[in-house]
Scaffold this motif. Sequence first.
Motif, PDB file in Angstrom:
ATOM      1  N   ARG A 125       0.851  -1.186   0.000  1.00 31.03           N
ATOM      2  CA  ARG A 125       0.000   0.000   0.000  1.00 31.03           C
ATOM      3  C   ARG A 125       0.892   1.242   0.000  1.00 31.03           C
ATOM      4  O   ARG A 125       1.914   1.290   0.661  1.00 31.03           O
ATOM      5  CB  ARG A 125      -0.903   0.006   1.228  1.00 31.03           C
ATOM      6  N   ILE A 126       0.469   2.272  -0.714  1.00 28.89           N
ATOM      7  CA  ILE A 126       1.265   3.487  -0.779  1.00 28.89           C
ATOM      8  C   ILE A 126       1.413   4.106   0.608  1.00 28.89           C
ATOM      9  O   ILE A 126       2.470   4.662   0.943  1.00 28.89           O
ATOM     10  CB  ILE A 126       0.653   4.504  -1.775  1.00 28.89           C
ATOM     11  N   SER A 127       0.391   3.976   1.447  1.00 28.25           N
ATOM     12  CA  SER A 127       0.494   4.530   2.802  1.00 28.25           C
ATOM     13  C   SER A 127       1.592   3.830   3.601  1.00 28.25           C
ATOM     14  O   SER A 127       2.311   4.463   4.384  1.00 28.25           O
ATOM     15  CB  SER A 127      -0.847   4.409   3.524  1.00 28.25           C
ATOM     16  N   LYS A 128       1.737   2.506   3.408  1.00 25.00           N
ATOM     17  CA  LYS A 128       2.770   1.759   4.106  1.00 25.00           C
ATOM     18  C   LYS A 128       4.158   2.064   3.523  1.00 25.00           C
ATOM     19  O   LYS A 128       5.153   2.119   4.255  1.00 25.00           O
ATOM     20  CB  LYS A 128       2.488   0.255   4.032  1.00 25.00           C
ATOM     21  N   LEU A 129       4.215   2.258   2.211  1.00 29.71           N
ATOM     22  CA  LEU A 129       5.474   2.625   1.591  1.00 29.71           C
ATOM     23  C   LEU A 129       5.946   3.980   2.106  1.00 29.71           C
ATOM     24  O   LEU A 129       7.129   4.171   2.416  1.00 29.71           O
ATOM     25  CB  LEU A 129       5.319   2.660   0.068  1.00 29.71           C
ATOM     26  N   VAL A 130       5.018   4.924   2.217  1.00 25.71           N
ATOM     27  CA  VAL A 130       5.344   6.244   2.767  1.00 25.71           C
ATOM     28  C   VAL A 130       5.851   6.107   4.203  1.00 25.71           C
ATOM     29  O   VAL A 130       6.819   6.761   4.603  1.00 25.71           O
ATOM     30  CB  VAL A 130       4.116   7.175   2.693  1.00 25.71           C
ATOM     31  N   VAL A 167       3.595  -1.547 -10.847  1.00 27.16           N
ATOM     32  CA  VAL A 167       2.250  -1.676 -11.424  1.00 27.16           C
ATOM     33  C   VAL A 167       1.233  -1.245 -10.375  1.00 27.16           C
ATOM     34  O   VAL A 167       1.222  -1.792  -9.257  1.00 27.16           O
ATOM     35  CB  VAL A 167       1.974  -3.128 -11.852  1.00 27.16           C
ATOM     36  N   PRO A 168       0.375  -0.270 -10.682  1.00 24.61           N
ATOM     37  CA  PRO A 168      -0.615   0.192  -9.694  1.00 24.61           C
ATOM     38  C   PRO A 168      -1.790  -0.767  -9.578  1.00 24.61           C
ATOM     39  O   PRO A 168      -2.147  -1.474 -10.522  1.00 24.61           O
ATOM     40  CB  PRO A 168      -1.069   1.545 -10.272  1.00 24.61           C
ATOM     41  N   SER A 169      -2.394  -0.796  -8.396  1.00 22.58           N
ATOM     42  CA  SER A 169      -3.594  -1.597  -8.154  1.00 22.58           C
ATOM     43  C   SER A 169      -4.290  -0.997  -6.944  1.00 22.58           C
ATOM     44  O   SER A 169      -3.911   0.076  -6.467  1.00 22.58           O
ATOM     45  CB  SER A 169      -3.246  -3.066  -7.913  1.00 22.58           C
ATOM     46  N   ARG A 170      -5.274  -1.698  -6.428  1.00 23.71           N
ATOM     47  CA  ARG A 170      -5.947  -1.228  -5.224  1.00 23.71           C
ATOM     48  C   ARG A 170      -6.125  -2.390  -4.259  1.00 23.71           C
ATOM     49  O   ARG A 170      -6.402  -3.523  -4.657  1.00 23.71           O
ATOM     50  CB  ARG A 170      -7.298  -0.599  -5.559  1.00 23.71           C
ATOM     51  N   LEU A 171      -5.936  -2.099  -2.985  1.00 19.53           N
ATOM     52  CA  LEU A 171      -6.228  -3.033  -1.907  1.00 19.53           C
ATOM     53  C   LEU A 171      -7.351  -2.400  -1.084  1.00 19.53           C
ATOM     54  O   LEU A 171      -7.115  -1.474  -0.309  1.00 19.53           O
ATOM     55  CB  LEU A 171      -4.989  -3.273  -1.042  1.00 19.53           C
ATOM     56  N   GLY A 172      -8.563  -2.868  -1.308  1.00 17.24           N
ATOM     57  CA  GLY A 172      -9.710  -2.210  -0.702  1.00 17.24           C
ATOM     58  C   GLY A 172      -9.860  -0.815  -1.277  1.00 17.24           C
ATOM     59  O   GLY A 172      -9.928  -0.634  -2.495  1.00 17.24           O
ATOM     60  N   GLN A 173      -9.862   0.171  -0.412  1.00 18.02           N
ATOM     61  CA  GLN A 173     -10.001   1.555  -0.853  1.00 18.02           C
ATOM     62  C   GLN A 173      -8.660   2.252  -1.031  1.00 18.02           C
ATOM     63  O   GLN A 173      -8.622   3.446  -1.336  1.00 18.02           O
ATOM     64  CB  GLN A 173     -10.847   2.330   0.177  1.00 18.02           C
TER      65      GLN A 173
END
Length: 277
Positions: A30-35, A62-68
């Motif tokens: 998740r981008i939030s976890k990467l941040v 590669v972008p995707s989504r995990l939930g929201q």
Amino acid sequence: MTIPRPAQRHQDLILTLFGLYARPSEDRIRISKLVQLMGDLGYDAPGVRSATSRLKGKGILVPSRLGQQAAYSLDPSMSETITEGDVRIFADTRPDSDGRWALVTFTVPESRRALRHQIRSSLTRLGFGIAGQGLWIAPAANLHDAEVVLRRQGLSEFVDFFVGEHVDHDRLAEKIDQWWNIAELNARFDEFLTTYAPSEEAWTAALDSAAATDLGAFRLYVPMLTMWRELPYTVPPLPPEFLPSDWNGPRVRSLFSTAHRRLSGPAAAHVAQVFAS
């Protein structure tokens, strides 16, 4: 003891994180976890998001989504490169070419001459030296990596690969000095040694300090791996009998191997905690 924090590009550290903790093509971050992980290394969120976007534009992430939430994974085409890299990066000893050498030549049509620079740059990054006009050379252990990289770049159709022995052993030391600048190759280890091991006392103190907590292990291990992982590629595994007595390759590999054994587990535990939170 303060854990060293070398100045490194966002993209390089992000690739290290994905290579360690999100292997293609099953895992995503998740981008939030990467941040959050990059924040633990001292990097701010806008820079992380910008670097991630650039890696997406290059086709590496590669972008995707995990939930929201937005998430990213490594492109599956990176899988072979990363798996092969494990052997070169994490092995306690460098590969042995058993006296064999890889030779590479390439022919590019004039209409596509820009590809010549791309091939030359790739071969240089893979530790190849110049043996003559249009002829590149490296220890045979480097051949497979060259085949993989040039194929992934769509350049293999222009390249021919050969493997053989140098028959005049008495002149081989002289030839190696012509094919590579040995002093310049040895100097590539300087940044690692200056950053992490300016003295035995500093090295021991940094390692002990980092190993005290999972976060400390993460903060030392990931930048150290990022700095080290390029060296087994750009510095070829030349026969040790033709290298100077002050050659730093074995020392730097030993330092990293020690850190890997002590810190990789606690660093992974920190990442798992971040992912689970």
